[in-house]
Scaffold this motif. Structure first.
Motif, PDB file in Angstrom:
ATOM      1  N   UNK A  30       0.830  -1.206   0.000  1.00  0.00           N
ATOM      2  CA  UNK A  30       0.000   0.000   0.000  1.00  0.00           C
ATOM      3  C   UNK A  30       0.865   1.257   0.000  1.00  0.00           C
ATOM      4  N   UNK A  31       1.911   1.245   0.796  1.00  0.00           N
ATOM      5  CA  UNK A  31       2.779   2.423   0.860  1.00  0.00           C
ATOM      6  C   UNK A  31       3.560   2.587  -0.442  1.00  0.00           C
ATOM      7  N   UNK A  32       4.010   1.490  -1.018  1.00  0.00           N
ATOM      8  CA  UNK A  32       4.709   1.566  -2.316  1.00  0.00           C
ATOM      9  C   UNK A  32       3.802   2.219  -3.354  1.00  0.00           C
ATOM     10  N   UNK A  33       2.544   1.816  -3.399  1.00  0.00           N
ATOM     11  CA  UNK A  33       1.595   2.408  -4.354  1.00  0.00           C
ATOM     12  C   UNK A  33       1.400   3.899  -4.070  1.00  0.00           C
ATOM     13  N   UNK A  34       1.310   4.266  -2.806  1.00  0.00           N
ATOM     14  CA  UNK A  34       1.160   5.672  -2.429  1.00  0.00           C
ATOM     15  C   UNK A  34       2.377   6.480  -2.874  1.00  0.00           C
ATOM     16  N   UNK A  42       7.340  12.383  -1.145  1.00  0.00           N
ATOM     17  CA  UNK A  42       6.945  11.406  -0.129  1.00  0.00           C
ATOM     18  C   UNK A  42       8.128  11.136   0.790  1.00  0.00           C
ATOM     19  N   UNK A  43       7.959  11.437   2.064  1.00  0.00           N
ATOM     20  CA  UNK A  43       8.967  11.154   3.085  1.00  0.00           C
ATOM     21  C   UNK A  43       8.253  10.462   4.232  1.00  0.00           C
ATOM     22  N   UNK A  44       8.740   9.302   4.619  1.00  0.00           N
ATOM     23  CA  UNK A  44       8.117   8.538   5.694  1.00  0.00           C
ATOM     24  C   UNK A  44       9.193   8.036   6.639  1.00  0.00           C
ATOM     25  N   UNK A  60      12.774  -1.328   4.590  1.00  0.00           N
ATOM     26  CA  UNK A  60      13.699  -1.703   3.515  1.00  0.00           C
ATOM     27  C   UNK A  60      12.919  -2.138   2.272  1.00  0.00           C
ATOM     28  N   UNK A  61      11.910  -2.995   2.479  1.00  0.00           N
ATOM     29  CA  UNK A  61      11.129  -3.494   1.348  1.00  0.00           C
ATOM     30  C   UNK A  61      10.307  -2.398   0.685  1.00  0.00           C
ATOM     31  N   UNK A  99       9.758   0.673  -4.106  1.00  0.00           N
ATOM     32  CA  UNK A  99       9.487   1.981  -4.704  1.00  0.00           C
ATOM     33  C   UNK A  99      10.711   2.556  -5.408  1.00  0.00           C
ATOM     34  N   UNK A 100      11.843   1.886  -5.257  1.00  0.00           N
ATOM     35  CA  UNK A 100      13.116   2.311  -5.851  1.00  0.00           C
ATOM     36  C   UNK A 100      13.482   3.727  -5.412  1.00  0.00           C
TER      37      UNK A 100
END
Length: 184
Positions: free
Chosen positions: A91-95, A102-104, A123-124, A129-130
């Motif tokens: 979900x976060x990768x898609x976001x 985007x900074x998390x 890490x994943x 998200x590269x």
């Protein structure tokens, strides 16, 4: 205005310093450690705002009760349901892919207690998200937060996690006994 106020509180009122030698990436995952007290969130938010950057953060859902939930969401908090196996990473990768910026911030220990088995979701997310992982160390002994290293995940998680853990080796959390690097 926000940056000026946060810098004043962070540096002048609380007496903390900032060392920042990493670029201001449009998108990144922030790996912040050691995480040994709830104060890390507030010190970290002051730090990130004082240097003119923004970041969301992940926190266990139990903290998102009224009225704190409103405050934490306003600050950029994302509740995490730790007991459920969800596709939070996906979900976060898609976001991230949909976002321009985007900074998390994520604490790899996943708890304020000593945990040598670090969570690898951060890490994943970065790998999928590269995007780079910015390493931010919180040092209560020196009253300094440092962002002096970043890495692009290679896919060799053992090698990369070793490099990440080595970065945090010399930082002292508020309660150093609650920080464990595990095997390096």
């Amino acid at each position: 205005m926000k940056q000026t106020i946060c810098r004043f509180i962070y540096q002048k009122v609380l007496g903390w310093k900032a060392e920042v030698n990493v670029p201001d990436f449009d998108k990144c995952i922030i790996c912040a450690a050691p995480h040994t007290t709830n104060w890390d969130l507030f010190i970290g938010k002051l730090f990130i705002s004082s240097i003119g950057r923004e970041s969301g953060f992940m926190m266990k859902k139990e903290w998102f009760f009224f009225p704190l939930g409103i405050l934490f969401r306003w600050m950029g908090g994302i509740p995490v349901h730790r007991s459920k196996r969800t596709s939070m990473v996906d979900q976060i990768i898609q976001q991230i892919k949909k976002s321009e910026k985007f900074h998390l911030a994520i604490t790899p220990e996943g708890t304020r207690s000593a945990n040598p088995e670090w969570k690898k979701g951060f890490y994943y997310i970065a790998l999928g998200a590269q995007i780079p992982i910015v390493l931010i160390g919180i040092d209560y002994e020196k009253k300094c937060i440092s962002a002096n290293k970043y890495l692009i995940p290679s896919g060799d998680i053992e090698k990369d996690m070793r490099e990440i853990k080595l970065y945090f080796k010399h930082f002292k959390g508020k309660h150093p006994e609650k920080f464990a690097l595990g095997e390096i």
